[in-house]
Design a protein around this motif. Sequence first.
Motif, PDB file in Angstrom:
ATOM      1  N   UNK A 101       0.653  -0.979  -0.430  1.00 31.03           N
ATOM      2  CA  UNK A 101       0.045   0.604  -0.361  1.00 31.03           C
ATOM      3  C   UNK A 101       0.988   1.171  -0.086  1.00 31.03           C
ATOM      4  N   UNK A 102       0.369   2.320  -0.207  1.00 30.61           N
ATOM      5  CA  UNK A 102       0.673   3.902  -0.474  1.00 30.61           C
ATOM      6  C   UNK A 102      -0.217   4.424   0.747  1.00 30.61           C
ATOM      7  N   UNK A 103       0.084   5.383   1.507  1.00 26.02           N
ATOM      8  CA  UNK A 103      -0.543   6.734   2.643  1.00 26.02           C
ATOM      9  C   UNK A 103       0.374   7.858   2.336  1.00 26.02           C
ATOM     10  N   UNK A 104      -0.626   8.558   1.765  1.00 25.20           N
ATOM     11  CA  UNK A 104       0.077   9.809   1.850  1.00 25.20           C
ATOM     12  C   UNK A 104      -0.494  10.618   4.047  1.00 25.20           C
ATOM     13  N   UNK A 105       0.676  11.122   4.325  1.00 21.94           N
ATOM     14  CA  UNK A 105       0.462  11.590   5.067  1.00 21.94           C
ATOM     15  C   UNK A 105       0.893  13.199   5.613  1.00 21.94           C
ATOM     16  N   UNK A 106       0.103  13.627   6.122  1.00 18.42           N
ATOM     17  CA  UNK A 106      -0.059  14.884   6.367  1.00 18.42           C
ATOM     18  C   UNK A 106      -0.417  15.259   8.059  1.00 18.42           C
ATOM     19  N   UNK A 107      -0.046  16.955   8.189  1.00 23.29           N
ATOM     20  CA  UNK A 107      -0.106  17.009   9.545  1.00 23.29           C
ATOM     21  C   UNK A 107      -1.558  17.119   9.963  1.00 23.29           C
ATOM     22  N   UNK A 150      -3.752   8.842   4.755  1.00 26.04           N
ATOM     23  CA  UNK A 150      -5.173   8.399   3.999  1.00 26.04           C
ATOM     24  C   UNK A 150      -4.576   7.817   3.450  1.00 26.04           C
ATOM     25  N   UNK A 151      -5.103   6.535   3.260  1.00 26.34           N
ATOM     26  CA  UNK A 151      -4.296   5.767   2.104  1.00 26.34           C
ATOM     27  C   UNK A 151      -5.068   5.919   0.428  1.00 26.34           C
ATOM     28  N   UNK A 152      -3.713   5.873  -0.603  1.00 27.75           N
ATOM     29  CA  UNK A 152      -3.734   6.240  -1.476  1.00 27.75           C
ATOM     30  C   UNK A 152      -3.789   5.714  -2.619  1.00 27.75           C
ATOM     31  N   UNK A 153      -3.115   4.369  -2.029  1.00 28.40           N
ATOM     32  CA  UNK A 153      -3.376   2.835  -3.428  1.00 28.40           C
ATOM     33  C   UNK A 153      -2.883   1.982  -2.152  1.00 28.40           C
ATOM     34  N   UNK A 154      -3.895   0.535  -2.420  1.00 28.53           N
ATOM     35  CA  UNK A 154      -3.414  -0.513  -2.324  1.00 28.53           C
ATOM     36  C   UNK A 154      -3.823  -2.155  -2.696  1.00 28.53           C
ATOM     37  N   UNK A 155      -3.017  -3.092  -2.813  1.00 31.20           N
ATOM     38  CA  UNK A 155      -3.266  -4.091  -3.854  1.00 31.20           C
ATOM     39  C   UNK A 155      -2.919  -5.704  -3.017  1.00 31.20           C
ATOM     40  N   UNK A 156      -3.218  -6.065  -3.691  1.00 31.14           N
ATOM     41  CA  UNK A 156      -2.949  -7.609  -2.924  1.00 31.14           C
ATOM     42  C   UNK A 156      -1.773  -7.947  -3.286  1.00 31.14           C
ATOM     43  N   UNK A 157      -1.749  -7.442  -5.514  1.00 35.79           N
ATOM     44  CA  UNK A 157      -0.820  -7.627  -6.182  1.00 35.79           C
ATOM     45  C   UNK A 157       0.694  -6.820  -6.044  1.00 35.79           C
ATOM     46  N   UNK A 158       1.814  -7.779  -5.846  1.00 35.53           N
ATOM     47  CA  UNK A 158       2.611  -6.834  -6.150  1.00 35.53           C
ATOM     48  C   UNK A 158       2.986  -6.194  -4.796  1.00 35.53           C
TER      49      UNK A 158
END
Length: 438
Positions: free
Chosen positions: A202-208, A217-225
């Motif tokens: 996954x990828x997360x955008x961390x903000x103050x 805030x999750x901006x990406x999640x995948x069970x593949x790769x």
Amino acid sequence: MHGNGDYVKSAWIGIVTALAFASPARAEVVTSAADRGLLAVAADGTPYVGFTVGGELHVASRSGRWAQARVARLPGTGAVLAGMRVLERPRRQAALLAEDRQGRWIALVRGSRLTTIARAAPGSSFGPAGLTLDAAGRPAVAYAVRRDSGKTFLRLVTFDRSGRTRVRAITKKGFPSSGLAPGAAPVLVGGRLHVVETYTSAAIDWAPARGGGWEGQYIFASVFGSPQGRVGAVFLTPTLWAAWTQVYPDAAVVLTSSAATQMTWTLTHGIFVTLAPGEDEPEVAANDWVTLGDDWIVYAGLVVRGPGSAAWQLDGRLEDFAVDADGGRQLLLVRDGVLEWFRAPAPALPGIQVRLGPVDGAGRLAGTVVAARGGAVELYRERPHAPRELVATVPVAADGSFQFEGLDAGVLYRAVYVDPATGIPFGLLPGVPVGVSD
């Protein structure tokens, strides 16, 4: 024109050497001492290139011609350059982020001043770090450390006007757990620093957060790769864009947006290089490749403008790409072991595409250069464990077509067209599909 006896026979009808054509704009050689580097552009468009020779860091800048200087000795020889920016205050100087290939240390060099950002404790390692400038034009470094337990800790390092560091803990208690050391990219969003973090899936955008602390805030999640390697992030109002390499186990470049309707695109097969802010959408630089034999890789640089838009294929391995304040596109390419710099004026790279067919049974190979502006096409034979060979050079006809004769089937040939106006080498490496340009 040169080559072995098998290729001398191709020198007959229709084969003309490059000396027969008007000289195009040429590549500017930055250095032949290194084949890895990073590019940064000052506010007035001046390019700076950072590269390492052994454990020493060098910076080259262009003012009519290229001049270079050794600026620092890094903490170790196994260094990877992770980011580069040009500081304008209190005086202009380059800032380079370097990290150990094994994740043992991270260091920032400002001018000739080296600051060790972090050293990994036993049982811990750092993932790919990132560098940007904060609202005051000072460096900001983001990195994550992973412990053997899988727990991770994300940090943001900034500098005050006296040059002292401030370390902020973005994540605590080992969240998120990851099978690999996370990548991190700081990015300025509306005057505030955010950090994009990638980890196992996954990828997360961390903000103050208001009232202190950070919210993700999750901006990406995948069970593949899994996201791996360098992470890029840019903010084009009102959207935060991020990109990285997603390994499936094959590698693809992924681009995602954090707009109200969040979307993710798989742009192309390849390895992510950098993300640059275009006028309306980001432009992604990457490298694709073809494997010769069992273990020899030849690269083709790629630039892709946003999701499903224009794309360009370049000759050589693309080390970095930037859009300057005037809208010019600046490129740092490695060709034949040499770092070369190019610039195309605004508003975009020239709309050039090289198309190439297969070698037919009579040894003929035909193709077309879309949007050609005169000039010639060079044909190279790519060989494993050896320098490539220039087989021949032929002129481009008025309709953009060209043809080679006397070639051998089963051989990998790359066609290269050097744009006479910019000197940029556009190419077509069979097996790399990207290259369609509008």
